[in-house]
Design an enzyme around this catalytic site. Sequence first.
Site, PDB file in Angstrom:
ATOM      1  CG  ASP A 201     -44.458 -16.124 -27.245  1.00  0.00           C
ATOM      2  OD1 ASP A 201     -44.961 -17.249 -27.031  1.00  0.00           O
ATOM      3  OD2 ASP A 201     -44.331 -15.250 -26.362  1.00  0.00           O
TER       4      ASP A 201
ATOM      5  CE  LYS B 246     -47.426 -22.641 -25.246  1.00  0.00           C
ATOM      6  NZ  LYS B 246     -46.761 -21.341 -25.043  1.00  0.00           N
TER       7      LYS B 246
ATOM      8  CG  ASP C  30     -42.132 -17.685 -19.341  1.00  0.00           C
ATOM      9  OD1 ASP C  30     -43.234 -17.105 -19.261  1.00  0.00           O
ATOM     10  OD2 ASP C  30     -41.698 -18.158 -20.399  1.00  0.00           O
TER      11      ASP C  30
ATOM     12  CD  GLU D 110     -43.111 -20.322 -24.339  1.00  0.00           C
ATOM     13  OE1 GLU D 110     -43.492 -20.220 -23.164  1.00  0.00           O
ATOM     14  OE2 GLU D 110     -43.835 -20.747 -25.258  1.00  0.00           O
TER      15      GLU D 110
END
Lengths: 176, 623
Positions: free
Chosen positions: B25, B87, B209, B187
């Site tokens: 992850d 990211k 999420d 994810e």
Amino acid sequence: MNFSCDYFELFGCPINYKIDLVLLDKRYHELQSKFHPDRYMRESLHEQRLAVQYVSFVNQAYAELKSPLFRAKYLLSLQSINFSDETHIVHDPLFLMEQIELREKLADIRETDQVSVALEKLKEDASLRYTEIQEMFEGQYNKNDFQVAFDSLAKMQFVSKFLDEIERLEEELDDF
Amino acid sequence: MVLLQISEPGQSPSPHQRRRAAGIDLGTTNSLVASVRSGTPEVLLDADNQYLLPSVVRYNALKESTVGYAAYLQLSTDPLNTLSSVKRFMGRGIQDIKKLGSQMPYELTTQVDGGMPNFKTVAGDVSPVEASAEILKVLVSRSEEALGGTLDGVVLTVPAYFDEAQRQATKDAATLTGVKVLRLLNEPTAAAVAYGLDQGAEGIIAIYDFGGGTFDVSILRLSSGVFQVLATGGDSSLGGDDIDRVVAQWFSEKAGFSDDLSPSLQRELLMSARIAKEELSESIFTEVNVAGWTGVLSREKFNLLINPLVDKTLGCCKRVLRDAKLKASDITNVVMVGGSTRTHLVRQKVADAFHREPLVNIDPDKVVALGAAIQADLLVGNKPDEDMLLLDVIPLSLGLETMGGLMEKIIHRNTTIPIIKSQEFTTFKDGQTAMSVHVLQGERELISDCRSLARFELRGIPPLVAGAAKIQVSFQVDADGLLNVSAKELASGVESRIEVKPSYGLNDKDIARMLQESYGSAKEDMLARALREQQVDARRMREDLLAALKKDGRELLSDTEYSCLELTVRDLDKICDSQSYREISHQIEAASKASEEFAARRMNVSIKKALAGHSLDDMERGI
């Protein structure tokens, strides 16, 4: 590879407008469990590619059978009647009047006090109409009245587009 | 001699035969890795027994990098050389990044061709992909130490709402580390897997999420091991970072700081904001002491500040429910994933929106990596009998530019992948011999509102009158959600295809250069590794082909064809210990060509069998 089999055969469902969605899902999962690329990770690149192609076909077939509009189109295409949005004209003046009214309502809806409530009501009405037309289509198709069914399909397309417009407006209202 | 081997179904007979796989992850704030060991997924720890690796990379003048806590501690003292939240820059152009906030504690260099901006550091320009690769390297070596050898493959997670460019950039980062990516996994889907298998949940579940930099919401149907994503939505630049930013902004206003803050003060404010946010998950007010200013932030005020951000996520939830054609009351369970779901207001508003208490049984920081580890274990081949299957979708529509600057959708959002779709176009001028194909992603009608993914030209169309040529454009999205586009003129068969390398991504030349640089002296290692992989591939191919011949060869092949393939097996056998990379890869290619037809026939037989199964069932059911 044999991609020529028709969508109904693929899922072992009888060729009919009425479809058993539970059965469809079950078959879909069975086919996916067998042919999904995840199952071919240890096979040769060529087999992996074949799996991707086949599962793409399965996904496409599933999506079309699941949709009331595309299922109707697909059924008529099996009778060599191909539907294209541009060429078909609905000749039913009452239906057209009703559609114009619905569209006017949608255009004015932003000025309503409770937009989302009014929108929900409009959506309900249109959805009801959508179901009615689907039932009409089913009856006509079952009587092999394909040309008449074709008219119903055109109406279905109309209402489906209208429902899409409602959704787009709902989306717009969600964004702030 | 072993006469009989008894093993648990789904377990390989001897532990040392298990292949090494991990789920990674790669998060905005923290990254982590998990692996399935003795049947259960677990997160892997570093030497200090920590499982979270802060996604922070610091570069020094010697071009060395530090990753994790050590780098994190230097965030405000060495802001320009210490990169965090990388990211958010993956697969983005400078225009997207400007939208993230008015001030950035970095110096960015813009690319001439509009590609991803680089960070200016003492070690030179660093691209977001390279910085991400540094984080991945640490996690890969952590797994290799824990699992005792080279990894056979990893599953790398990405936000479900990541577009083509962001996915490709993530995959490129993995390419730079040299690890094999089995799959890019969304994810929320990974989280659903961890939940579904752990809690044995069935029904319709919503995964909410909310991470450090991205927000996803996915709705899945779980039934007997099949995880079918019905719809997904989100915002790939909305996360805990944004919460920190509004809080930091408030501190700055209260303290009376000027608008033009130094990078280190910006960092200090952001870090205090984050600490305050975390404290407010426990208590109802917190004392703040930042850059000489002292004050109090109450949870009430905090909630007011972040309310618009939380409402934005709820807007996404509404849309995704509509896309799935469901109502909030149809949802059996809501699962919370990501560090930002620790925030009180988030939990409360999600509970209100779905009329039920969300599930938080599995640590929201771990759940994605755990799910990815399960999928990795499966894909690498450790559980041949497992019937778990993930059916995912694309988050954003894909299409082409048509006349008048409009986007024509070819594949709609929430279409199950893999999928292949094609559309026919025609020429609009007499004698036109070329057509330019502009591939786009997004939901809006105007191409200027969509992301441009790639442009290419189809040349050599026979000159005909306008409207006579038929050009078929095919879109193929694979199970990683990556796109391939090809165009073909149907009458002449002229064809052109492109692996869509998004305009914001890296080209192959960049990747080759970075690989070179990143290995540098270790180049020998890389070559050795590549050779070893080829040898393994050749051996695997030999075994697979042999097994296939034994099973179906006599039935599906003529005697000549059979002997030909036997010869292929022998050739592979001879070559698989060769020390020449080229020799082996040449042989592999030849063998795969020779066995193509056989593979197709075997596939056809299994399809026929699968379909025949149906009609048999139907008879039993009396249809």
